[in-house]
Scaffold this active site. Sequence first.
Site, PDB file in Angstrom:
ATOM      1  N   THR A  47     -46.850  10.510  60.107  1.00 34.84           N
ATOM      2  CA  THR A  47     -46.406   9.113  60.155  1.00 34.84           C
ATOM      3  C   THR A  47     -47.023   8.311  59.014  1.00 34.84           C
ATOM      4  OG1 THR A  47     -46.461   7.058  61.456  1.00 34.84           O
ATOM      5  CG2 THR A  47     -48.248   8.605  61.843  1.00 34.84           C
ATOM      6  N   SER A  74     -53.296   2.997  65.805  1.00 34.08           N
ATOM      7  CA  SER A  74     -53.374   3.167  67.267  1.00 34.08           C
ATOM      8  C   SER A  74     -53.899   4.562  67.574  1.00 34.08           C
ATOM      9  CB  SER A  74     -51.977   3.028  67.891  1.00 34.08           C
ATOM     10  OG  SER A  74     -51.198   4.174  67.546  1.00 34.08           O
ATOM     11  N   TYR A 118     -52.269   6.745  69.104  1.00 34.03           N
ATOM     12  CA  TYR A 118     -51.169   7.646  68.738  1.00 34.03           C
ATOM     13  C   TYR A 118     -51.232   8.000  67.254  1.00 34.03           C
ATOM     14  CZ  TYR A 118     -46.933   8.528  66.241  1.00 34.03           C
ATOM     15  OH  TYR A 118     -46.066   9.029  65.313  1.00 34.03           O
ATOM     16  N   HIS A 119     -51.284   6.964  66.398  1.00 36.24           N
ATOM     17  CA  HIS A 119     -51.298   7.241  64.957  1.00 36.24           C
ATOM     18  C   HIS A 119     -52.526   8.093  64.589  1.00 36.24           C
ATOM     19  CE1 HIS A 119     -48.600   3.589  65.013  1.00 36.24           C
ATOM     20  NE2 HIS A 119     -47.948   4.283  64.102  1.00 36.24           N
ATOM     21  N   LYS A 158     -52.021  11.805  64.887  1.00 39.04           N
ATOM     22  CA  LYS A 158     -51.333  12.430  63.746  1.00 39.04           C
ATOM     23  C   LYS A 158     -52.315  12.668  62.593  1.00 39.04           C
ATOM     24  CE  LYS A 158     -46.801  12.046  65.077  1.00 39.04           C
ATOM     25  NZ  LYS A 158     -45.680  12.964  64.909  1.00 39.04           N
TER      26      LYS A 158
END
Length: 382
Positions: free
Chosen positions: A144, A179, A181-182, A185
């Site tokens: 991302t 975040s 989530y990020h 990655k």
Amino acid sequence: MKIIIAGGDGFCGWPTALYFSQKGHEVAIVDNLIRREWDKELGTQSLTPIASMEDRLSVWQAQSGKSIKFYLGDLQDYDFVEHVFQDFEPEAFVHYAEQRSAPYSMIDREHAVFTQVNNVVGNLNVLFAMKKITPDCHLIKLGTMGEYGTPNIDIEEGYIRIEHNGREDVLPYPKQPFSFYHLSKVHDSHNIMFACKAWGIRATDLNQGVVYGLWTDETKLDERLYNRIDFDGVFGTALNRFCIQAAVGHDLTVYGKGGQTRAFLDIRDTLQCVELAALNPADAGEFRVFNQFTEQFSVLELAQRVQAVAKQMGIEANIAHLQNPRVEKEEHYYHAAHTKLLDLGLKPHLLSDELIQGLIETASRYQDRVSRDVIRPSATWR
Ligand code: UPG
């Protein structure tokens, strides 16, 4: 080419699977169908009706004469992952099978832990199975643009040349993700980079921007091939959400000032980019990074664009500046490089009023499926 699309039931994965199948590649989908469970958990659904995986695949077979193999299972289950690699012997493995929502990862401790364990462990299992069974397979991993954050200098594609105390090196570009989530990655990227170095795996990390749009040539052929599209405050993303909001008469939800600038691309370009990566694989041992987007916009700019197109259609869309649920800069420098995929031949579909109009029309058609209760953002960063 024998290619696996992991996460092939999702917003990017399903159209990718059909696209490769249409082009004559031998395609298998790997998915545990958990995206449908998250809808139930959040009390929402896709704007468009989506068929079961069974129906999707049989309709595709009837439409195209091509069959797609389906492995139902979780990448966190290593025995399952090994079975898939042994059975299918892929030449490329496209990995979309992760929890991809930043707000979902910020709901609470459980959701943060789930996101990171699910994403990091699944990806590690893929790396280990690849090393053991198909060491020549090319891993095409969806990363991302959110890995980089919003630094006050130009963002490069994965690496940056740095001079320090009279010496110079090319190093991984600094990561300041938005975040948990990020962050997952970023952890994946580090694990893949290490596996490439240690085991000679070939991998491409596609640092993708925010995807907008819905329709691809294959998904519009039959209602049972339709892709999903999210409007809720957890999985819905900026531009698609604004179009749906305009159609159902909801304020356009700009968070804070709206000067947040992000990289964007049309879903049709996601397919093109993944295809370009697959047809031009990374070398053995190479950890290649592409920034996968075509244009950058601020959130407010997008809301204003949707407002203007809606107006031409006779719809008055109001822009609301909601209190920002996220911790992020609302005014900042943003300039990210994205030449590597263009060099490989990407022909971008740039954002057009027609696309925005088409999304508003689709959303009007299915407006009865939109629950207004789930549109406002619910998860906060603080
Ligand atoms: N935003 C708004 N209003 C909205 C939704 C978002 O102002 O209604 C803002 C948000 O604050 C942020 C920006 O828009 O500044 C982008 O947010 P969003 O569209 O939700 O995208 P991301 O959270 O960056 O995540 C999406 C995908 C993720 C992918 C990433 C790529 O969910 O999987 O990695 O885009 O950048």
